[in-house]
Design an enzyme around this catalytic site. Structure first.
Site, short mmCIF file in Angstrom:
data_model
loop_
_atom_site.label_atom_id
_atom_site.label_comp_id
_atom_site.label_asym_id
_atom_site.label_seq_id
_atom_site.Cartn_x
_atom_site.Cartn_y
_atom_site.Cartn_z
N HIS A 1 0.84 -1.20 0.00
CA HIS A 1 0.00 0.00 0.00
C HIS A 1 0.88 1.25 0.00
CE1 HIS A 1 -3.17 -2.58 2.17
NE2 HIS A 1 -3.72 -2.23 1.03
N CYS B 1 -1.93 0.57 9.94
CA CYS B 1 -3.10 -0.20 9.47
C CYS B 1 -3.88 -0.88 10.58
CB CYS B 1 -2.70 -1.20 8.41
SG CYS B 1 -1.16 -1.98 8.67
C1 CIR Z 1 -3.14 -7.66 3.38
O1 CIR Z 1 -2.39 -8.13 2.54
O2 CIR Z 1 -4.19 -7.12 3.05
C2 CIR Z 1 -2.79 -7.77 4.84
N1 CIR Z 1 -2.06 -8.97 5.07
C3 CIR Z 1 -1.98 -6.58 5.30
C4 CIR Z 1 -2.72 -5.29 5.23
C5 CIR Z 1 -1.91 -4.15 5.72
N2 CIR Z 1 -2.62 -2.93 5.65
C6 CIR Z 1 -2.06 -1.74 5.42
O3 CIR Z 1 -0.88 -1.63 5.17
N3 CIR Z 1 -2.86 -0.68 5.46
#
Ligand code: CIR
Length: 253
Positions: A161, A246
Site C-alpha cells: 500500500h 493499518c
Molecule cells: C493484506 O495483505 O491485506 C494484509 N495482510 C496486510 C494489510 C496491511 N494494511 C495496510 O498496510 N494498510
C-alpha cells in the site's frame, strides 16, 4: 476526544494475505499481546478506543485501516482490492455508523484500500496499487473534491500500500525508505529514513508519533527533529505486511 477504531486479531491471523513477503510463522498469542500494547499506547494518551465486532473468519480483519477512511465528518467505506477481505466491510460499516459520521461507500467496479490513502493537510495522496484501481480513485476524487480536498494519485509498485512506503510527520513532512518508494517527487517535503519499518508513523498529538520498535535509527532521527517518539513491537503484523498505521482508524476532533 480523539477516537480510535480497532479490531482484535482473528484467530486465523496467520492466514492473512501476502503479496511481497514470504510466509513465516506468526505467533497468535504474541500478536494479541502486541495488539493490546498498541491500543494501550493510545488509551494512555486520552484516546477513546472503539472496538469493531471481532471477525474470526477474516484473517486480515485486524488491519481495520483498510476498510474505512475518515475525512472530517465523512467516512468513506472502502471496497477491498483483495476478494478475501470484502467480508470485513459489514461489521466496519456498523461501527462507523455509530460514530455519527456521514457514511458513503466505494462501489463496484471500484476498489480502494484505506492503506493507500495518505492525508496531508487537505491533500489526499492515493496509491495506485495492486489493491486500489483507477475507478476507486476516481470515485474518491468525486467525493472529496467538492468538499475542498485535493486528490493526487501516486504509483505504488514496490510495496503493498502507499502507506507501507510513506507516511507523514506532524509538520507534514512525508517520510519513506527510499528503495521502497516509487515516486518521492510526488511529495513537496520528503525525508528519506534509514529503515523500512521506520516509514510508518501514527501522529498521536502535535509533537508525538507512534512507530515500530524495529527501526531504532529512524526513531533517533525523529527525536533529533524534536518529536516525542513512542515505539511498540508489531513484529507479528509486520510479517503479514501490516504496520502501525493499518491497525487502527483515527477519528480526530
Ligand atoms: C493484506 O495483505 O491485506 C494484509 N495482510 C496486510 C494489510 C496491511 N494494511 C495496510 O498496510 N494498510
Amino acid at each position: 476526544m480523539p477516537r480510535l477504531l480497532v479490531r482484535r486479531p482473528s484467530t486465523r491471523l496467520a492466514d492473512g494475505e501476502l503479496t511481497h513477503l514470504d510466509r513465516v510463522p506468526v505467533d497468535p498469542a504474541l500478536a494479541v499481546t502486541q495488539w493490546e500494547t498498541y491500543v494501550d499506547a493510545f488509551r494512555a494518551r486520552g484516546w477513546e478506543v472503539i472496538e469493531v465486532e471481532p471477525a474470526d473468519t477474516q484473517p486480515d480483519g485486524v488491519f481495520v485501516e483498510d476498510a474505512v477512511v475518515v475525512f472530517g465528518d465523512l467516512a468513506v467505506l472502502c471496497r477491498a482490492g483483495a476478494e478475501s477481505r470484502r467480508g470485513e466491510a459489514p461489521t466496519v460499516r456498523a461501527s462507523v455508523e455509530r460514530l455519527g459520521l456521514a457514511v458513503v461507500a466505494i462501489d463496484e467496479p471500484g476498489t480502494l484500500d484505506g492503506g493507500d490513502v495518505l492525508k496531508v493537510g487537505r491533500t489526499a495522496y492515493v496509491g495506485a496499487s495492486s489493491r486500489t484501481n483507477a475507478e476507486g480513485i476516481a470515485q474518491l476524487r468525486a467525493l472529496l473534491e467538492p468538499r475542498g480536498w485535493r486528490v493526487v494519485a501516486v504509483p505504488v509498485r514496490r510495496v503493498l500500500h502507499l502507506k507501507s512506503g510513506v507516511t507523514a510527520l506532524p509538520d507534514a513532512t512525508v517520510v519513506g525508505f527510499e528503495p521502497l518508494v516509487d515516486d518521492a517527487s510526488a511529495f513537496p517535503e520528503f525525508l528519506g529514513v534509514p529503515e523500512e519499518h521506520g516509514t510508518a508513523v501514527v501522529v498521536l498529538d502535535a509533537s508525538t508519533v507512534l512507530m515500530s520498535a524495529d527501526a531504532p535509527h529512524t526513531a533517533a532521527l525523529y527525536r533529533d527533529r524534536g518529536l516525542d517518539v513512542v515505539t511498540v513491537e508489531v513484529s507479528e503484523f509486520e510479517k503479514l505486511e501490516g504496520c502501525v498505521t493499518c491497525l487502527s482508524v483515527r477519528v480526530r476532533d
